[in-house]
Design an enzyme around this catalytic site. Structure first.
Site, PDB file in Angstrom:
ATOM      1  N   GLU A 168      -7.082  -1.943  -6.250  1.00 48.39           N
ATOM      2  CA  GLU A 168      -6.290  -1.101  -7.145  1.00 48.39           C
ATOM      3  C   GLU A 168      -5.291  -1.994  -7.883  1.00 48.39           C
ATOM      4  O   GLU A 168      -4.467  -2.656  -7.246  1.00 48.39           O
ATOM      5  CB  GLU A 168      -5.549  -0.023  -6.349  1.00 48.39           C
ATOM      6  N   HIS A 195      -3.630  -4.149  -4.924  1.00 50.14           N
ATOM      7  CA  HIS A 195      -3.828  -3.554  -3.610  1.00 50.14           C
ATOM      8  C   HIS A 195      -5.262  -3.745  -3.145  1.00 50.14           C
ATOM      9  O   HIS A 195      -6.177  -3.045  -3.574  1.00 50.14           O
ATOM     10  CB  HIS A 195      -3.475  -2.061  -3.634  1.00 50.14           C
ATOM     11  N   ASN A 244      -4.938   6.431  -1.486  1.00 46.96           N
ATOM     12  CA  ASN A 244      -4.086   7.034  -0.460  1.00 46.96           C
ATOM     13  C   ASN A 244      -3.451   8.335  -0.921  1.00 46.96           C
ATOM     14  O   ASN A 244      -2.965   9.113  -0.100  1.00 46.96           O
ATOM     15  CB  ASN A 244      -3.005   6.048  -0.019  1.00 46.96           C
ATOM     16  N   SER A 295       0.825  -1.210   0.000  1.00 43.42           N
ATOM     17  CA  SER A 295       0.000   0.000   0.000  1.00 43.42           C
ATOM     18  C   SER A 295       0.857   1.256   0.000  1.00 43.42           C
ATOM     19  O   SER A 295       0.337   2.355  -0.202  1.00 43.42           O
ATOM     20  CB  SER A 295      -0.907   0.020   1.235  1.00 43.42           C
TER      21      SER A 295
END
Length: 507
Positions: free
Chosen positions: A156, A144, A194, A123
């Site tokens: 992802e 991910h 993120n 991540s």
């Protein structure tokens, strides 16, 4: 390129929470699954834990006993990497350290065939850097998953610099075949979620550090006005302050300390004090047994104004006008042109009630700002801001007006952009910047933010609802008042706001 055939073995290396979750997803989808962990006995423990979760799915009627038994028969803990030799896909979920992952992948590459797809669930690390250790880096991709992997729909699919299109496509289609919603993105710090989610935390912390509002009030405004499922303070307490701060630092460092991703000093102090959130019993809030949750600031009852004058186009707040009329308050609309024309509600006392636009009340006489709402009709709370010099009568009329609409009112300090408005504007900006730099498509970014962090709208859905120039104008004003560069609008947002408008005007 299609998804992996269900007869193809899938291996998971690393049997912590994420490794177990990914293995369960592949197992329930129908694959034979092998589990490996370097620590002796851990793979068997993980297999037992997955078996127990399958039992719970049966108890909840989400899996039949026959499906559970078949899944258990396909699950195999192994004690060596050589047992993964015929795997079609290996997903690593080991320690988030580059050297550890690279060494593991070198060992795997010596075992599996050249057609085996290799993936990382990282991540925070660069997929390109991890894959750089491989002899055949084109077959390496990021997958991910979000925690808990069996429940969270988003995956992802990250292409490193050397990832082949065929490998990324196969990973994407496999994730979709497993019942997930995959989004494709380039290998950029933070990937999609993120990276673009940083302002949700950063702006809340900035408002707090400016002493404009306390955590309980900021959280309440984000939830009850912005439509977010949780506020930034309660969410970081749930995630873990150390974990959330580590992600912020990783993105900030990876972007060469880009000021837009600057970590919060207030959060740093919280981590240094050991107040990491729910897992330690205290973070922004106290989770000890019997501890009382602080209440958000809510203004006392005030008399509503008898009438208001609406000047200019209230834009996203335009839906307030019929609501005000329904509350029995007379509304007169005036559309004046000229330098002094603006977007505001004029109160009986002569004060102005203005949608948050990145400016401050201190710059004007008797101006009260009100924050952005996802849906002004359904919002249960509205934030107002005023300066120390704002007339108490003007503020009371503004409070009374929104209370007459059935809203709780939180009065915060005179901070430009307030809470929801500055948060949404910055999220929209980072999303436009990401598209301009080839990170992902608008559609995939909206999907990722809705599914990955439960935002009420994707950034581009917000952008279309609020208008082409809304986010740019607010951030431009905010940057003038906080000129660190942290809130400066990107070139991509500028182009979105004005370049198309000029073409439309020319046509």
């Amino acid at each position: 390129m299609t998804a992996l055939d269900l007869s193809s073995p899938v291996a998971v290396v690393g049997t912590g929470t994420m490794g177990q979750g990914i293995a369960q997803v592949a197992l329930v989808a129908g694959h034979p699954v092998r589990l490996y962990d370097a620590a002796p006995g851990r793979a068997q423990e993980a297999a037992d834990a997955i078996g127990a979760r399958l039992d719970r799915l049966v108890a909840k009627d989400r899996l039949s006993p026959a499906e559970r038994d078949a899944a258990r028969a396909r699950l195999e803990p192994v004690d060596s990497l050589t047992a993964l030799a015929d795997s079609a896909l290996v997903v690593e979920a080991v320690l988030e350290q580059l050297e550890v992952k690279q060494e593991l992948l070198r060992e795997l590459e010596a075992v599996v065939g050249d057609t085996c797809l290799l993936a990382t669930n990282t991540s925070s690390l660069s997929v390109t850097a991890i894959g750089g250790a491989l002899r055949v880096p084109g077959r390496f991709v990021g997958l991910h998953f979000f925690n808990p992997a069996p429940l969270m729909p988003l995956v992802e699919v990250v292409s490193g610099f050397a990832t082949d299109v065929t490998s990324a496509t196969r990973a994407y289609e496999t994730a979709r075949a497993w019942g997930k919603t995959p989004v494709a993105c380039a290998d950029t710090p933070g990937f999609i979620v993120n990276r673009i989610a940083r302002p949700f935390y950063a702006e809340a912390f900035a408002v707090y550090e400016a002493q404009a509002a306390d955590p309980a009030t900021i959280d309440a405004v984000l939830r009850e006005s912005g439509g977010f499922r949780m506020g930034a303070f309660e969410l970081t307490d749930l995630i873990g302050q150390d974990v959330n701060e580590a992600v912020t630092h990783s993105v900030w460092r990876s972007f060469f300390q880009d000021v837009r991703f600057t970590p919060s000093l207030a959060q740093r102090r919280l981590v240094e004090s050991g107040r990491l959130g729910r897992k330690t019993g205290r973070g922004w809030y106290d989770y000890a047994e019997g501890a009382e949750r602080p209440e958000p600031h809510t203004a006392d009852a005030a008399e509503p104004p008898a009438h208001v004058v609406a000047e200019g186009d209230l834009g996203p707040a335009g839906e307030l006008l019929p609501m005000i009329r329904e509350a029995g308050i007379t509304v007169r609309e005036e559309h004046e042109e000229g330098e002094d024309s603006g977007t505001r509600l004029v109160l009986p006392s002569g004060g102005h009630l203005v949608p948050a636009d990145g400016r401050t009340s201190a710059e004007f006489r008797d101006v009260v700002y009100f924050d952005l709402a996802l849906d002004y009709r359904r919002a249960t709370r509205i934030a107002l801001s005023a300066s120390q010099d704002t007339s108490p009568q003007v503020l009371a009329e503004a409070i009374g007006l929104f209370q007459a609409l059935g809203k709780k009112v939180s009065v915060i300090g005179d901070v430009p952009g307030m809470i929801v408005a500055r948060t949404v504007a910055r999220i929209v900006d980072l999303a436009h910047d990401a598209v301009a730099k080839g990170v992902a498509t608008e559609e995939d970014i909206d999907t990722a933010m809705r599914l990955g962090v439960n935002y009420p709208l994707g950034p581009f859905e917000w952008s279309r609802r609020l208008g082409r120039t809304w986010a740019y104008n607010l951030l431009d004003e905010l940057h003038l008042r906080e000129p660190s560069g942290r809130c400066a609008p990107s070139l991509a947002l500028y182009r979105h706001a004005y370049a198309t408008d000029k073409r439309e005007a020319a046509s």
